[in-house]
Design an enzyme around this catalytic site. Sequence first.
Site, short mmCIF file in Angstrom:
data_model
loop_
_atom_site.label_atom_id
_atom_site.label_comp_id
_atom_site.label_asym_id
_atom_site.label_seq_id
_atom_site.Cartn_x
_atom_site.Cartn_y
_atom_site.Cartn_z
N HIS A 86 40.73 46.44 30.73
CA HIS A 86 41.42 45.67 29.86
C HIS A 86 42.79 46.09 30.09
CE1 HIS A 86 42.45 44.01 26.00
NE2 HIS A 86 41.80 44.63 25.21
N HIS B 274 40.26 36.99 34.89
CA HIS B 274 40.30 36.78 33.49
C HIS B 274 39.04 36.35 32.85
CE1 HIS B 274 42.07 36.78 29.37
NE2 HIS B 274 42.71 37.80 29.84
N ASP C 62 48.68 41.45 33.68
CA ASP C 62 49.00 43.12 34.07
C ASP C 62 49.33 43.08 35.70
OD1 ASP C 62 48.25 44.49 31.60
OD2 ASP C 62 45.93 44.06 32.32
N1 ACO Z 1 39.08 41.01 42.29
C1 ACO Z 1 37.78 40.37 42.96
N2 ACO Z 1 36.88 39.92 42.76
C2 ACO Z 1 36.94 39.65 41.22
C3 ACO Z 1 37.87 40.10 40.45
C4 ACO Z 1 38.86 40.69 41.01
N3 ACO Z 1 40.04 40.95 40.24
N4 ACO Z 1 37.78 39.53 39.27
C5 ACO Z 1 36.33 39.00 39.13
N5 ACO Z 1 36.09 38.93 40.36
C6 ACO Z 1 34.70 38.32 41.08
C7 ACO Z 1 33.51 39.13 40.53
O1 ACO Z 1 33.13 39.92 41.54
C8 ACO Z 1 32.60 37.75 40.33
O2 ACO Z 1 32.19 37.44 41.55
P1 ACO Z 1 30.86 37.13 42.02
O3 ACO Z 1 30.60 35.58 41.22
O4 ACO Z 1 30.70 36.65 43.40
O5 ACO Z 1 29.79 38.14 41.69
C9 ACO Z 1 33.60 36.70 39.73
O6 ACO Z 1 34.83 36.76 40.40
C10 ACO Z 1 33.58 36.61 38.48
O7 ACO Z 1 34.02 37.55 37.65
P2 ACO Z 1 33.21 38.26 36.70
O8 ACO Z 1 33.45 39.96 36.88
O9 ACO Z 1 32.09 37.66 36.12
O10 ACO Z 1 34.31 37.96 35.50
P3 ACO Z 1 34.73 38.42 34.13
O11 ACO Z 1 34.97 37.38 33.05
O12 ACO Z 1 33.30 39.30 33.38
O13 ACO Z 1 35.52 39.49 33.96
C11 ACO Z 1 37.66 40.77 34.36
C12 ACO Z 1 37.18 39.68 34.02
C13 ACO Z 1 37.06 42.17 33.68
C14 ACO Z 1 39.21 40.88 33.88
C15 ACO Z 1 37.72 40.71 35.84
O14 ACO Z 1 38.30 39.76 36.48
C16 ACO Z 1 38.33 42.01 36.49
O15 ACO Z 1 37.79 43.07 36.56
N6 ACO Z 1 39.65 42.03 37.01
C17 ACO Z 1 40.28 43.12 37.37
C18 ACO Z 1 40.89 44.23 36.00
C19 ACO Z 1 41.99 43.38 35.46
O16 ACO Z 1 42.65 42.89 35.93
N7 ACO Z 1 41.82 43.35 34.24
C20 ACO Z 1 42.87 43.07 33.34
C21 ACO Z 1 42.52 41.78 32.45
S1 ACO Z 1 43.59 40.96 31.39
C22 ACO Z 1 43.62 42.09 30.01
O17 ACO Z 1 42.72 42.60 29.77
C23 ACO Z 1 44.88 42.53 29.47
#
Ligand code: ACO
Length: 435
Positions: A268, A307, A363
């Site tokens: 987050h 996201h 971010d």
């Molecule tokens: N890098 C690489 N792969 C990713 C990333 C990433 N940053 N984010 C998602 N994916 C992939 C997942 O591995 C998944 O792949 P798959 O379908 O092969 O399993 C697919 O994309 C879907 O991702 P989910 O994890 O299901 O997406 P979710 O909506 O649950 O997660 C989240 C969203 C937590 C923000 C995720 O994208 C993440 O961890 N990002 C990095 C952390 C980040 O930048 N957080 C800040 C968010 S903004 C905020 O809170 C202010």
Amino acid sequence: MAKDALTITDQRTNTTYEAPVELGAIRAMELRKIKANPDDFGVMTYDPAFMNTAFCKSSITFIDGEKGILRYRGYDIETLAEHCTYLQVAYLLLFGELPNAQQEKEWVRDITHHTMLHENTKHFIDGFRYDAHPMGILASTLAALSTVYPEAKNIHDPANRQKQIVRLIAKMATLAAFSYRHRRGHPYVYPDNDLTYTENFMNMLWRMTEPKYVASPVIAHALDVLFILHADHEQNCSSTTMRVIGSAQTDPYLAMAGAAAALAGPLHGGANEEVLRMLDEIGSLKNVPAYIKRVKAGEIKLMGFGHRVYKNYDPRARIIKAVAEEVFDVTGHNDKLDIALELERIALQDDYFVSRKLYPNVDFYSGIIYQAMGFQPDMFTVLFAIPRAAGWLAQWNEMVQDPEQKIARPRQIYTGINHRKFPAGQEEKSAVKVG
Ligand code: ACO
């Protein structure tokens, strides 16, 4: 004629039910009417991580994640970032309208006059170890404020709520600045009422021996824009935490301590800190392709990408990218920006990211700006928390007044052992012998 309703047939009993669709949703309690037999509890929805559950009705923030739209109270985030101050936006989020000249004067005066901390709260911050994470200091001190303002628990009194809202928005900047100074071993700087909210924050962060702090207008503007962009984001993890804790009629200081704790997580608000660590780890432009390869192999995540809601470019990231240019004109060039731009360039062309709709989020660039301003990565989430206070409080205030809300209490699907006998002989072994 088409009806705003779903027709659901329970194939277990061959019974048909009708669930009205209101605002694009059916009420989950409609499903409870669907029972396999008269003793059955009824059907529930199973939705880990609330992927498809509307937890409330809200008129504060609108997001269209597919189109990359973010609006506060109907105004585009781009317009607000260009024309408003953070305090005007905080007012908008809380009260639904931008303030007129008189309202703004009173609002700014009220906030300015509540920036001081009780001296005991200051001593509380003193008690933390020299290397305490500032988010830990912030969350703990927010909770501690609950003991300073015990009347805050009268959450059904609108005047009392308003007073705590003003205090919290005002004191967030002071708490954040004091946690920063504590970390550096510098004496705390008290608020200066001549300055704007953002300039005063800078004063509390950075004034040393000079009698009057003079803020750089470019940095003050950049911080103010960043505050606007971070002020609310509808039902995110920390705002949901604020609502859930607040639903137990807990006072807003304790509820906000919980919201700050949620924000601290690396998935987050803690992601901006992780982005900087990632850019440090990559080190130089030539290492970018190998890093992307590791991301695609599932070894690591590209922090600041992806996201839950945005499946398009996060509109806040676009504004921040422009602010970064202005800041670097003052602070000098930062090599990390080059690495970030290259990561973005490669990722936006790569099928792994394109097919998963992974774009830079808020971010991705904010940490680079904060670092250029002189902040250590562990302060980044605190900088996020200062303006998010406005969103948390707007969400909380809306929730308290919503007649449909009650204490938040989800259901579970129990998967453990149904019932079993206590092992024979165990009672005596564990009994406490007295005498
Ligand atoms: N890098 C690489 N792969 C990713 C990333 C990433 N940053 N984010 C998602 N994916 C992939 C997942 O591995 C998944 O792949 P798959 O379908 O092969 O399993 C697919 O994309 C879907 O991702 P989910 O994890 O299901 O997406 P979710 O909506 O649950 O997660 C989240 C969203 C937590 C923000 C995720 O994208 C993440 O961890 N990002 C990095 C952390 C980040 O930048 N957080 C800040 C968010 S903004 C905020 O809170 C202010």
